[in-house]
Design a protein around this motif. Structure first.
Motif, PDB file in Angstrom:
ATOM      1  N   PHE A  92      26.447  39.312  33.421  1.00 38.05           N
ATOM      2  CA  PHE A  92      27.481  40.357  33.401  1.00 38.05           C
ATOM      3  C   PHE A  92      28.666  39.919  32.533  1.00 38.05           C
ATOM      4  O   PHE A  92      29.170  40.682  31.705  1.00 38.05           O
ATOM      5  N   ARG A  93      29.080  38.666  32.721  1.00 32.21           N
ATOM      6  CA  ARG A  93      30.214  38.139  31.947  1.00 32.21           C
ATOM      7  C   ARG A  93      29.951  38.238  30.440  1.00 32.21           C
ATOM      8  O   ARG A  93      30.797  38.728  29.680  1.00 32.21           O
ATOM      9  N   ASP A  94      28.774  37.796  30.019  1.00 32.06           N
ATOM     10  CA  ASP A  94      28.483  37.783  28.579  1.00 32.06           C
ATOM     11  C   ASP A  94      28.497  39.190  27.984  1.00 32.06           C
ATOM     12  O   ASP A  94      28.994  39.409  26.883  1.00 32.06           O
ATOM     13  N   ARG A  95      27.919  40.133  28.726  1.00 31.86           N
ATOM     14  CA  ARG A  95      27.886  41.513  28.227  1.00 31.86           C
ATOM     15  C   ARG A  95      29.296  42.110  28.208  1.00 31.86           C
ATOM     16  O   ARG A  95      29.676  42.811  27.274  1.00 31.86           O
ATOM     17  N   ALA A  96      30.058  41.836  29.277  1.00 28.09           N
ATOM     18  CA  ALA A  96      31.431  42.376  29.351  1.00 28.09           C
ATOM     19  C   ALA A  96      32.286  41.811  28.219  1.00 28.09           C
ATOM     20  O   ALA A  96      33.107  42.521  27.630  1.00 28.09           O
ATOM     21  N   ASN A  97      32.071  40.552  27.900  1.00 38.85           N
ATOM     22  CA  ASN A  97      32.859  39.939  26.821  1.00 38.85           C
ATOM     23  C   ASN A  97      32.455  40.481  25.462  1.00 38.85           C
ATOM     24  O   ASN A  97      33.301  40.695  24.598  1.00 38.85           O
ATOM     25  N   ASP A  98      31.156  40.695  25.277  1.00 38.09           N
ATOM     26  CA  ASP A  98      30.701  41.151  23.963  1.00 38.09           C
ATOM     27  C   ASP A  98      31.386  42.464  23.585  1.00 38.09           C
ATOM     28  O   ASP A  98      31.754  42.663  22.434  1.00 38.09           O
ATOM     29  N   CYS A  99      31.543  43.350  24.554  1.00 34.09           N
ATOM     30  CA  CYS A  99      32.159  44.638  24.179  1.00 34.09           C
ATOM     31  C   CYS A  99      33.569  44.775  24.750  1.00 34.09           C
ATOM     32  O   CYS A  99      34.110  45.886  24.805  1.00 34.09           O
ATOM     33  N   GLU A 100      34.158  43.680  25.144  1.00 33.65           N
ATOM     34  CA  GLU A 100      35.564  43.631  25.572  1.00 33.65           C
ATOM     35  C   GLU A 100      35.918  44.741  26.554  1.00 33.65           C
ATOM     36  O   GLU A 100      36.749  45.622  26.289  1.00 33.65           O
ATOM     37  N   VAL A 101      35.249  44.646  27.690  1.00 29.22           N
ATOM     38  CA  VAL A 101      35.452  45.619  28.759  1.00 29.22           C
ATOM     39  C   VAL A 101      36.887  45.515  29.289  1.00 29.22           C
ATOM     40  O   VAL A 101      37.396  44.422  29.502  1.00 29.22           O
ATOM     41  N   LYS A 102      37.516  46.676  29.505  1.00 32.09           N
ATOM     42  CA  LYS A 102      38.894  46.676  30.019  1.00 32.09           C
ATOM     43  C   LYS A 102      38.935  46.776  31.534  1.00 32.09           C
ATOM     44  O   LYS A 102      39.877  46.333  32.177  1.00 32.09           O
ATOM     45  N   LEU A 103      37.937  47.467  32.080  1.00 32.77           N
ATOM     46  CA  LEU A 103      37.943  47.735  33.517  1.00 32.77           C
ATOM     47  C   LEU A 103      36.514  47.588  34.035  1.00 32.77           C
ATOM     48  O   LEU A 103      35.567  47.934  33.326  1.00 32.77           O
ATOM     49  N   VAL A 104      36.395  47.089  35.258  1.00 35.54           N
ATOM     50  CA  VAL A 104      35.064  46.903  35.862  1.00 35.54           C
ATOM     51  C   VAL A 104      34.959  47.783  37.101  1.00 35.54           C
ATOM     52  O   VAL A 104      35.917  47.895  37.872  1.00 35.54           O
ATOM     53  N   ILE A 105      33.799  48.424  37.269  1.00 32.98           N
ATOM     54  CA  ILE A 105      33.558  49.191  38.504  1.00 32.98           C
ATOM     55  C   ILE A 105      32.387  48.524  39.231  1.00 32.98           C
ATOM     56  O   ILE A 105      31.302  48.355  38.665  1.00 32.98           O
ATOM     57  N   THR A 106      32.616  48.116  40.482  1.00 31.15           N
ATOM     58  CA  THR A 106      31.571  47.434  41.246  1.00 31.15           C
ATOM     59  C   THR A 106      31.657  47.870  42.707  1.00 31.15           C
ATOM     60  O   THR A 106      32.348  48.843  43.030  1.00 31.15           O
ATOM     61  N   CYS A 107      30.947  47.169  43.612  1.00 31.61           N
ATOM     62  CA  CYS A 107      31.058  47.479  45.041  1.00 31.61           C
ATOM     63  C   CYS A 107      31.109  46.168  45.819  1.00 31.61           C
ATOM     64  O   CYS A 107      30.824  45.095  45.266  1.00 31.61           O
ATOM     65  N   ASP A 108      31.444  46.276  47.111  1.00 38.67           N
ATOM     66  CA  ASP A 108      31.549  45.057  47.920  1.00 38.67           C
ATOM     67  C   ASP A 108      30.207  44.330  47.962  1.00 38.67           C
ATOM     68  O   ASP A 108      30.083  43.191  47.551  1.00 38.67           O
TER      69      ASP A 108
END
Ligand code: PRX
Length: 650
Positions: A182-198
């Motif tokens: 998840f980290r690598d993909r989020a960094n590649d496209c410079e994600v500003k906000l993350v949506i997840t669940c508990d």
């Protein structure tokens, strides 16, 4: 619906759909309106593909302002429906709330513990709008990237639609992937906000997704906010200022939100998929062409009608779920099932129970799942009334005739045609697939759909008429990828650089004298584990990231259920003892780095792996040797003696 049942076991036979069935299909209706008599005539007529897709667009989408041109093709870059203003969310949600479908059920959700929620189109509309307003409040604007890391709950498509609504670009990562992935993909496209669940339920346990998202976000400097949906009520760590509960941030938001009128070619999403390098590629899909392609193919191939209960049992984390759960069924105003958990939990009839309970009429899954159920035996489906089914589908990998027949008999009751749909993350929608009117040969995805063209080329780029070679697509299609994020050169080279003017799919295929395609598998170094795409070199990189590993080579071996299994040859650093405990540690290490899906089935310690003089690992040689096949030419190897050692690893 299919004749010739008695000849089922002869896979060379052709299964023709019955006339009664054909006469009621969406595709036949369109053919009648256009005075087209046969399947072959339809394919012929659609050879004028620009005309065809223009017609199809009229049928399935509504533009805010009309397009000027069906396609602008600057090979290999395409723009579809140029000049139009468009947003896929208008078709998926907004247009329904002004019609009788407003209170039609859009999603029947069943959680793994058995909790059920039904959401109408109006419910979806409100939820999407509230979340879109929350995203705006947190500063998300058109073109910003939002990382979505959610399991199979309705909030996953809601989150995607909320992003699309305001013109933000979503990048969904499969919830079975690890924090590192998840980290690598989020960094590649410079994600500003993350949506997840508990957390969420899987096989009776809870998977702590927020903890994984937290781990990932320790090293994602671009992430400023995290929205957390409360699925289980588990305790989670909280980063004040960054984290927001979904239910709190959406609570007081207005239930309307204007849908951004975008350019038809604005980006809708990035979805990372494995290629031949260690780094997954961010495949880019855009709004309008994609919407037309997915909606039209679902309407014709699975013949979706208002009274259907449709169930695509894939995960939205992969392209199948993007196209055929999160978007196309909604564009068609369908009712669909979303199920959270494992297919065989608590028993191997969970899926058959769901089909019976909700009267599912169209069901779409993978050959791996079919083989899993084959192993559990036919008594499980027999416990359930599956007569509501009228069409079945298969995707992700070749379906072997044995599995096809089991599916046809035990799930389809020898009534339902099986739509074996060949396509890819890159193609966005089905490309080679039967229509319900197509005579079927079990194990073949049949022919390219109307408006699409495929061929098999030999190594020299000459078209093969009755034989095997590389699968290519002959002209652009509406849902095609628009590029690889930040890497137009790789896009050009990988897909359009091998043979002039055609798209290289990366698959080996055979075409028979009737023009039917038989897809054999990947031609490149990409594994297909349970229908999921994993790069050999990604697993190798994960292994090499362990401090005791010097080198690794990964190959796929045929596997009865999963299609392929992962076998790794590992060279340890000097002085490290090769123990069984270390093998386990390495398998766990890969699972932690990538996700359980990529955990190697076998690890062998060797002192060297076969390489060329330039240091390229020769996976072809390793695979042949490991499978006891002819190794072929080894003259280019720098270390031919290493091949023998591979052969001893049994
Ligand atoms: O090798 C083909 C195989 O899956 C690859 C695409 O993988 P992915 O992008 O993950 O998308 C999977 C879901 C669309 C293809 O290159 N593949 C997909 N469908 C079939 C298939 N192989 C044989 N028959 C199919 N129906």
């Amino acid at each position: 619906m299919t004749e010739n049942i008695s000849v089922l076991l002869d896979e060379k036979r052709v299964f023709k759909p019955s006339k009664d069935f054909v006469n009621q299909t969406n595709v036949k209706q369109w053919m009648d309106q256009h005075n087209i008599k046969t399947y072959d005539d339809l394919l012929k007529k659609a050879e004028d593909w620009k005309w065809f897709w223009g017609e199809m667009a009229k049928d399935v989408v509504e533009f805010y302002t009309p397009y000027k041109q069906v396609i602008e093709w600057n090979e290999p870059f395409a723009k579809w429906f140029t000049g139009a203003k468009y947003n896929i969310v208008h078709d998926a949600i907004d247009k329904h709330v002004t019609t009788w479908r407003k209170n039609k059920v859009a999603i029947i959700f069943e959680g793994e513990p058995g909790d059920v929620r039904k959401l109408t189109y109006n419910d979806l509309y409100i939820q999407v709008n509230k979340l879109a307003n929350a995203l705006k409040e947190l500063g998300i604007k058109k073109g910003d990237r939002v990382g979505i890391y959610l399991p199979m709950i309705p909030e996953l498509p809601i989150a995607m639609l909320a992003c699309a609504k305001i013109g933000a670009i979503h990048s969904v990562v499969f919830s079975g992937f690890s924090a590192t992935a998840f980290r690598d993909r989020a960094n590649d496209c410079e994600v500003k906000l993350v949506i997840t669940c508990d957390s969420f339920y899987r096989r009776g346990k809870k998977v702590p997704l927020k903890t994984q998202a937290d781990d990932a976000c320790k090293e994602t400097p671009s992430v400023k906010n995290m929205i957390v949906y409360q699925r289980t009520g588990d305790q989670v760590n909280w980063t004040a200022g960054r984290d927001h509960w979904w239910h709190e941030i959406t609570k007081d938001k207005p239930s309307t939100c204007p849908t951004e009128q975008l350019d038809a070619n604005d980006n809708l999403y990035f979805l990372y998929t494995s290629g031949t390098t260690g780094k997954p590629k961010g495949i880019i899909h855009a709004h309008a062409g994609y919407a037309v392609g997915i909606a039209q193919t679902l309407k014709w191939v699975f013949d979706i009608k208002d009274q259907d209960v449709y169930w695509c049992a894939a995960d939205i984390g992969w392209v199948t779920g993007h196209s055929y759960i999160a978007y196309a069924p909604f564009i068609l105003g369908a009712t669909q099932i979303i199920y959270e958990g494992a297919p065989d939990w608590p028993n191997p009839d969970r899926w058959w129970d769901i089909i019976e309970k909700y009267g599912v009429s169209v069901f779409y899954t993978s050959p791996t799942s079919v083989r899993l159920f084959m192993r559990h035996g036919e008594d499980w489906p027999k416990k359930h009334d599956l007569t509501s089914l009228r069409l079945l589908g298969s995707v992700g990998e070749p379906i072997n005739p044995e599995a096809w027949i089991w599916y046809y008999k035990n799930i389809g009751g020898e009534r339902c045609q099986i739509m074996d749909t060949w396509w890819q993350t890159e193609t966005g929608h089905f490309v080679i697939s039967p229509l319900p009117i197509t005579p079927i040969k079990p194990g073949s995805a049949t022919k390219p759909l109307p408006g699409m063209a495929a061929a098999v080329y030999d190594d020299k780029g000459i078209q093969v008429k009755d034989g095997g070679g590389s699968l290519v697509l002959m002209h652009p299609w509406p849902g095609m990828l628009r590029g690889i994020y930040k890497n137009p050169e790789r896009y050009k080279e990988t897909y359009w650089g091998r043979f002039k003017g055609v798209y290289l799919a990366g698959d080996v295929a055979r075409v028979d004298a009737d023009g039917y395609f038989w897809i054999q598998g990947r031609a490149d170094d990409v594994l297909k584990i349970s229908g999921h795409r994993i790069g050999n070199s990604e697993v190798e990189s994960a292994l090499v990231s362990h401090p005791l590993v010097a080198e690794a080579a990964v190959i796929g071996k045929p596997h009865e259920e999963k299609g392929e299994s992962i076998t790794s040859f590992v060279v340890l650093k000097k002085g490290v003892e090769p123990t069984e405990a270390l093998k386990k540690e390495l398998r766990d290490h890969v699972a932690k780095e990538m996700g359980k899906l990529a955990r190697p089935d076998e690890i062998w310690f060797v002192t060297d792996v076969p390489k060329t003089r330039s240091g390229k690992i020769m996976r072809r040689v390793i695979r042949a040797k490991a499978l006891g096949q002819e190794v072929g030419d080894t003259s280019t190897l720098a270390n031919p003696e290493s091949v023998d050692e591979i052969g001893k690893a049994k």
